[in-house]
Design a protein around this motif. Sequence first.
Motif: not given
Length: 802
Positions: A135-141, A189-194
Amino acid sequence: MKNYVTVLIAVSLLLNFLQSKAQNLPQLGKNSAKEVVAAMTLEEKAQLVVGKGMKFGGTSSGTGVGITEDKVAGASGTTFAIPRLGVPSIVVADGPAGLRIDSIRNNDHSKTYYATAWPVATLLASTWDTSVVKKVGVAFGNEIHNYGVDIILAPALNIHRNPLGGRNFEYYSEDPLIAGSMAAAITNGIQSNGVGTSVKHYAANNQETNRNSVNTIVSERALREIYLKGFEITLKRSNPWTVMSSYNLINDTMASESYELLTTVLRKDWGYKGFVMSDWFGGRNAVAQMKAGNDLLMPGTKQQTQKIIDAVNHDSLDVKMLDENCERILNIILQSPSFKKYKYNNQPDLKAHAAIAREAAAEGMVLLKNANNALPFASIKNIALFGNNGYDLIAGGTGSGDVNKAYKVSLYQGLINAGYNIDAVTVEAYKNYIADYNTKHPKKDFFQEFSNPTPPAPEFEVDDNIIKTKALNTDVAVIVIGRNAGEGKDRKIDDDFNLSATEQALIKNVADAFHAQNKKVIVVLNIGGVIETVSWRDKVDGILLAWQPGLEGGNAIADILSGKVNPSGRLATTFPVKYEDVPSAKNFPGKEFPEKATTGNFGMKQIPAEVTYEEGIYVGYRYYNTFNVKPAYEFGYGLSYCNFTFGNLKLSSSTFNKDITATIAITNQGKYAGKEVVEMYITAPVNNIDKPAAELKAFAKTKLLKPGETQTLKFTLTATDLASFYTDKEEWVADAGKYTVKAGASSTDIRLKASFNLENEIVVEKVNKALSPKTNISELKSAPVKETSYINELNNFYTIGQ
Ligand code: BGC
């Protein structure tokens, strides 16, 4: 004038386009990377594999982080564009605890570019919850994407080999399963943002002393099982876009020049498809780096480009190799936001991200002591807050792992926000002291501050009379002990790993005064790495390990102290009784050879050095539990405001086939809602090679269980989880025999056991021979200890297969 420039740019782009059309040039995206590489000149190839360089001294914004001003000020680097072939430049920026870019550009304070300072990796690992980390990774990304950056130089997952490691806060754990699982979760998480990640520093880069010159001498088994394992897990579970090679040498070869590390292991054994970039100015020989498979040299120098061109012209570098380096880079550029012309808005939702940072911070804080239910606060209104860092939170460490954040919430502010009164006399005394120190010790310029940060104010010596008065007119004392460290320097034993005399006196005086009034004393540890606790822990009632909790830290600590959040963090790194107990203590930071000193980057003296990992695979709890050395707080330890029972451990079979599943029921016996962590250790049969007493092979956290509620958790163990690395055969082998599954609330608090049998050994994988040490290492070996005396293995619980 502006219009004129716009017209000129449009005309030149059009000409470029027409020229490419006329010549029928391949275009990235329309043509394959291979076809684009075939159309590149040698100069273009040599430019693509070398970054665009780096600016020193900070940017015009004055925030001092900046090195790349052309697109995202303060980013760490960019690659060359080749417009005629449709190849854009991409931007890479630090770092593991948040996006490190300039917050102010060109002195224009009307617009800011602040980023979220997330809790540091060591705290995230202590959540033992990959969904929180993802979840942190998604927001970070999302933040990375919206600030125009293509690749974040994170996560960092070197092993906590020694508590003095200056960058340990950037890293997750002493255990590769925790490190790899967390790094994979944040990467996903991060890479889910492209956008992409760069997992670093590959590999065996576990100290800052002589970091560019230290030769790490380590066995193949320790590499495969400990130092490479976390990377292997991360790559297989999350496929990061890039990997960053490390500065050090491994068994005599620089990591970024090691074909065995970057090609044999990474690509041939593990099948990695992304590209490898060097650490900043890492390595010595650009041509050797290309040959090894270190595709991109960062931040890049003109000399490196020239050397590569010369090597091809003089036949010392096969252009086919350079083509492969280019292709791998282009295949990632193809996926990047810059290639897709993403219109970033420079306006990520920092408020929403702060809420996620606060939640994650509270999830990873570890309650180390709670005598007589000192916490959560009950009928407490007035707090006496001691310790500099109670007023000046350490949100994260220094160096490239630092973040330009808009604010940080101190514990003082967090407690006020939670509705407590903080004693005004102490507040005033501390605030004046810290302000005075900061005025007398202004921050230096960017480069000096980066390489040698201004030390924080020494602990304030509080007058004993103030302490005695506060014991009378407040309800509880909270003492904050802080530690900071970062890139470029390891920590020291005195006044850092060990508390200073002032800190010891503060704890003693406060404890004496408050206990005399029947009032409790809580210590909050705002630290990025492990410290000594045994000499002072008996003096206080509660200890909360808050780590370096990111910009919302004070609120998150208050959430735990007040009971709004029930602590569920567990140690992912051991707290030893004393420094000498650490298995690597006598081999850290290694030997130096000053007589062989040379001049390195920027005229800096470079001293050859070497460090031998004599402890082999016995790192962290693998050592303490096998050699019966009792730690202060063991790996996996952490308290809750509730008790949980472990019940009904069941294995799917008593003999191993393709895999085996274990189920276990966890019940909350407390009066608050809470979460428990289940740690699955395995003790493997010892037939030929020695093995640690037990190793973590799976873990899970329950959901928030209401009082009385039960949850059944399920774990699957495969042959890979049973295997050890046999150096002589270059094989991962699961030995035949009896395996004991131990479900623990920590590495020494084993609640339930069950066992199964593996009839015939399984060769799980054969790998390539690589990275052998050139000298003999006298590695620590053990006749395995069956049951260590301090390990609490409750045999009266239900067990099967025994
Ligand atoms: C650090 C890396 C960082 C790079 C770029 C190096 O000094 O070791 O972790 O990503 O700088 O700032």
